[in-house]
Enzyme design. Structure first.
Site, mmCIF file in Angstrom:
data_model
loop_
_atom_site.group_PDB
_atom_site.id
_atom_site.type_symbol
_atom_site.label_atom_id
_atom_site.label_comp_id
_atom_site.label_asym_id
_atom_site.label_seq_id
_atom_site.Cartn_x
_atom_site.Cartn_y
_atom_site.Cartn_z
ATOM 1 N N HIS A 85 -3.706 -4.770 -0.095
ATOM 2 C CA HIS A 85 -3.445 -5.427 1.212
ATOM 3 C C HIS A 85 -3.500 -7.236 1.330
ATOM 4 O O HIS A 85 -4.653 -7.476 1.312
ATOM 5 C CB HIS A 85 -4.112 -4.902 2.428
ATOM 6 C CG HIS A 85 -3.851 -3.321 2.787
ATOM 7 N ND1 HIS A 85 -2.995 -2.992 3.797
ATOM 8 C CD2 HIS A 85 -4.579 -2.308 2.060
ATOM 9 C CE1 HIS A 85 -3.020 -1.678 3.728
ATOM 10 N NE2 HIS A 85 -3.843 -1.240 3.078
ATOM 11 N N GLU B 92 -2.769 -8.860 3.444
ATOM 12 C CA GLU B 92 -3.087 -9.718 4.764
ATOM 13 C C GLU B 92 -4.405 -9.447 4.972
ATOM 14 O O GLU B 92 -4.942 -9.877 5.903
ATOM 15 C CB GLU B 92 -2.020 -8.811 5.624
ATOM 16 C CG GLU B 92 -2.639 -7.440 6.069
ATOM 17 C CD GLU B 92 -2.217 -6.383 5.150
ATOM 18 O OE1 GLU B 92 -2.185 -5.311 5.427
ATOM 19 O OE2 GLU B 92 -1.598 -6.622 3.948
ATOM 20 N N CYS C 131 0.854 -1.089 -0.095
ATOM 21 C CA CYS C 131 0.086 -0.020 0.086
ATOM 22 C C CYS C 131 0.863 1.382 -0.156
ATOM 23 O O CYS C 131 1.498 1.357 -0.937
ATOM 24 C CB CYS C 131 -0.950 -0.058 0.966
ATOM 25 S SG CYS C 131 -2.201 1.241 0.992
#
Length: 194
Positions: free
Chosen positions: A175, A177, A77
């Site tokens: 992202h 994650e 990001c």
């Protein structure tokens, strides 16, 4: 394998650390130069405003260290945007790894762009096992145009870079994650394949 998540006070480091643990690996949070240099893989996260994040990097000297790293580095990001030459956010100079600038979305669309986008046009082992048009999670107001270093594309008002790669440096605007099984596979590819 030694995995270091760069801890400079501008990252979503705990969620990344937990995602790595779910894959069966352990990661260390560190801003220590020697520890980062000794890592097999480095993750450079980023959340927040570009200018203040870059100031934090400069305060710790990490703005000089990161571009010199030789092992695989993954910017996430804002981390990816800071790896560019500059960003329009606060007219901030970046680390100069990717020869492109991050720019603000036009006034035709709402920002920040928040939600699930499809990714396509893969050109990297980072996306091994990922199908075209899978969904990934985005939260951002600035984007990196499609350029020579683009390895995946997404769309919000226009096509732009979902991911970048130059030599040992990788970046994802999304992202991983927070991108469910697709994101976990991309993290796993970064740790095991690239």
């Amino acid at each position: 394998m030694k995995i270091v998540i760069i801890n400079y006070g501008a990252g979503n480091i705990q969620s990344i650390k937990f995602a790595i643990q779910r894959l069966g690996f352990e990661a260390v949070l560190s801003s220590d130069r020697e520890e980062i240099l000794a890592a097999d893989k480095v993750i450079f996260p980023g959340v927040g405003e570009a200018g203040s994040a870059m100031e934090k990097l400069k305060d710790s000297g990490l703005h000089l260290l990161i571009p010199q790293l030789k092992q695989p580095v993954l910017g996430i990001c804002l981390g990816m945007q800071l790896m560019c030459m500059a960003t329009e956010e606060g007219n901030t100079s970046g680390l100069g790894i990717f020869d492109v600038n991050a720019v603000k979305f036009s006034k035709r669309v709402k920002v920040p762009q928040i939600g699930w986008n499809q990714i396509a046009k893969f050109d990297s082992a980072l996306f091994n096992g990922i199908s075209e048009n899978e969904y990934i999670y985005m939260v951002h107001s600035f984007y990196v145009p499609v350029c020579d270093d683009t390895i995946a594309v997404t769309n919000y008002d226009l096509d732009y870079s979902a991911a970048l790669q130059k030599n040992n440096f990788y970046g994802t605007q999304f992202h991983p994650e927070k991108s469910s099984l697709v994101g976990e596979r991309i993290l796993k590819n970064f740790l095991e394949v690239v």
